[in-house]
Design a protein around this motif. Sequence first.
Motif, PDB file in Angstrom:
ATOM      1  N   GLU A 339      85.281  62.002  -8.060  1.00 41.94           N
ATOM      2  CA  GLU A 339      84.047  61.224  -8.180  1.00 41.94           C
ATOM      3  C   GLU A 339      84.323  59.745  -7.964  1.00 41.94           C
ATOM      4  O   GLU A 339      83.577  59.062  -7.272  1.00 41.94           O
ATOM      5  N   GLU A 342      84.639  59.091  -4.418  1.00 39.71           N
ATOM      6  CA  GLU A 342      83.356  59.081  -3.712  1.00 39.71           C
ATOM      7  C   GLU A 342      82.678  57.730  -3.857  1.00 39.71           C
ATOM      8  O   GLU A 342      82.074  57.227  -2.916  1.00 39.71           O
ATOM      9  N   VAL A 343      82.784  57.152  -5.059  1.00 35.72           N
ATOM     10  CA  VAL A 343      82.178  55.840  -5.279  1.00 35.72           C
ATOM     11  C   VAL A 343      82.935  54.789  -4.467  1.00 35.72           C
ATOM     12  O   VAL A 343      82.322  53.900  -3.857  1.00 35.72           O
ATOM     13  N   LEU A 346      81.801  54.976  -0.979  1.00 34.83           N
ATOM     14  CA  LEU A 346      80.484  54.350  -0.836  1.00 34.83           C
ATOM     15  C   LEU A 346      80.645  52.834  -0.729  1.00 34.83           C
ATOM     16  O   LEU A 346      80.045  52.189   0.134  1.00 34.83           O
ATOM     17  N   ALA A 347      81.486  52.261  -1.607  1.00 32.25           N
ATOM     18  CA  ALA A 347      81.708  50.817  -1.585  1.00 32.25           C
ATOM     19  C   ALA A 347      82.291  50.395  -0.235  1.00 32.25           C
ATOM     20  O   ALA A 347      81.908  49.366   0.315  1.00 32.25           O
ATOM     21  N   ARG A 349      81.851  51.929   2.658  1.00 31.63           N
ATOM     22  CA  ARG A 349      80.822  52.025   3.700  1.00 31.63           C
ATOM     23  C   ARG A 349      79.876  50.834   3.614  1.00 31.63           C
ATOM     24  O   ARG A 349      79.523  50.230   4.624  1.00 31.63           O
ATOM     25  N   LEU A 350      79.476  50.489   2.369  1.00 31.22           N
ATOM     26  CA  LEU A 350      78.566  49.357   2.200  1.00 31.22           C
ATOM     27  C   LEU A 350      79.244  48.065   2.640  1.00 31.22           C
ATOM     28  O   LEU A 350      78.629  47.220   3.285  1.00 31.22           O
TER      29      LEU A 350
END
Lengths: 492, 261
Positions: A339, A342-343, A346-347, A349-350
């Motif tokens: 998890e 995954e975060v 995300l960071a 990608r952003l």
Amino acid sequence: MRRRRDTETPAEPLVITEKVKGAMRLAAISPEAKRAGLLPGLTLADARARIPDLWVEEMDPHADAALLDRIADDCDRFTPVIVIDAPEGLLLDITGCDHLFGSEAQLRTLFNARLRRAGIHVRAVIASAPDAARALARYGRTAIVPPGEDAAAVRPLPIAALGLADDARLSISRAGLKTIGAIADRPSTAFAARFGEKMTLRLRRVLGEADPPLDPRRPVPMLWVERRFPEPIGRAEDIEAVLGELSDKASNRLGEQREGGRVFEASFFRADGAVRRIAVETGRPIRNTRILLRLFREKLDALADPVDPGFGFDMIRLSLPVTEPLDTIQPGLDGHAIEADEVADLADRLSTRFGTANVLRFLPEDTHDPNRAAKAVPASFNPLTSPVWPTPEEEEPPLRPVQIFDPPQLVDASAQVPDGPPLHFNWRRRKHVVVHAEGPERIAPEWWRAPDASERDYYRVEDIEGRRFWLFRSGAYGSKAHPRWYVHGLFA
Amino acid sequence: MPQVDLEALRRQVSQLERGSSPVASGRFSVGSTAIDTALGGGLMRGALHEIFAGQIMHEPSAASFAVMLAIRAAGERPVVWVRQDFVGLEMGEIYAPGLAELGLSPDRLILVRARDAPSVLRAGEEAARCPPLGAVLIEPWGNPKTLDLVASRRLALAAGRSNVPLFMVRAGGTALPSAAATRWRISASPSVPLEGEAPGHPAFAVELLRDRVGSAGRNWIVEWDRDRREFKDLETIPGRMVPVPPGRSPDAAEAGYRDAG
């Protein structure tokens, strides 16, 4: 390095002039000018007197440097390790690259042909020692020095090839020593005593006995994979497929080394020589092709000026300047870790889309200065220690606002007593009547940062409508400057 | 020895722990019995919730209320807050120590600063698709053209798939057709002063303007208890007169405000 003229004007002798001690002198000349008997160093007036029909251009070192840089960019396709040897040379470290082109000779032919097509004449020499190659390119006739024969190849060169200062060169040639070989045969201590250690070090480097420190123009990647195309490619799908293939290759190599990449740079080499580089960064080492491709897609999608394939790319390289240890992941063992990953993805990608400066985390700072109490760092930044935020005291209301103005906004306030909270204040064209207030909380500026700043008395106040503000008074009543009130933040 | 039904006992205990309003599945308790009951057992988790400010000056309260809902929903999981740059310029930048004082540990927060509304929506949607997140807050400014019914449906859909609640703080905005499950209007409310007439804990006038599945048009005055991470109903505190801030009434529901301030 000379640039051939594009126009088909009659071959007038071209000279490049430079101002030396107030006089215009020839800095560089074309072959035609050389044939006409001109030499660098001549004053322009003398040259004009000899050949009235002269094409004169002024020296432009910046343009020269820019051109050299562009050429270096294009040469990147031969090797990623390139050293700029200003003003007119490039050193390419082709260790381990020659086999990609067949042989050293084929690489050299390809290299020469490529630059000649661009109208640039070069002398390319391949040798084991960088300084030997450098000297031979300028003063020798050899093209490729077989391994281990650097010294033999360099020996017949004139001493000018050592690149010494004029007076040293003059003294040596006056002593009757004309070639590098002649110096090399004599004990070096004598030269060291007369001309300094530097001179003997140069000699040893040219002979291939000492390695010079190299300073590549771009950091040498830890790992790189590349793909060349016989026919240039340009379609977005093709490019993505190649990126995928390269990512797979890189990921396999990373897997063998038990490492992951933190920075991935894709270089697109256009057939016409232009090079475009796109880099993505990750917060933790990765070697997952799917994640990597997604990042590249984000990045390519977010570019303000898209990658223009022009007539197509004839080579794409994926290089990894930064890699870090990454052990084999055992999926399923720790759901929590997955998890967190995954975060982190995300960071990443952003960050790739919106820029690392716009995707932030907060770190606490040990300071009383409210402006510096929290430091915003890129979300991908990994602190060594996990941050510890002070726990608010139980039963206390929030003592710090949720939103803060930087800089604080000046308000027009009036207080009842010199050291008291304001009775009311005007902010943004509205009058706020204060019904509750707490303070002052005196925060002194950090004198080592702002020696002239005055102390601030902070108040938490609530107006009649229930809005809560963080105000401060700068300066005290009764002092020379009238105190001023600011709103620094807004509470929940 | 009588047979003890462990399951029944557990249910009983959890009922006691959660107070009188059991939280329905797929929902989370907002931390106030009255509001939970009005919502029919808490707030939908995998949904979009819109939070307006009574007036633009109450934006900090609206954003803080969203933070409090995020705290309730997220537990210990990370929270992403996407904010349009203009909100920060106008109402102040997010201040991490202040968030800590509301109960949201800043090390669980990822802040995304977006230049314009389309970026806010894009980043918000991307974040809302990440199931390990506890909550996502997005804060576009005003009434951006891109925030139409389709855009809000996309957000709601992303939240529904990942089961991550998405709170959209509409600073300076008015109610537009949207796919939000609930719509709230938050204003700062006078707090219960502490000793020495000091401002007290954050208090809000909360209006539930819309609830897709339940009744709307309710309002409450609540106080945030940071230590217990829940709301206290201020009107139920005996002996306290809570003035209703002027200019707001439940009748004004759905109307929305614009404020030049």
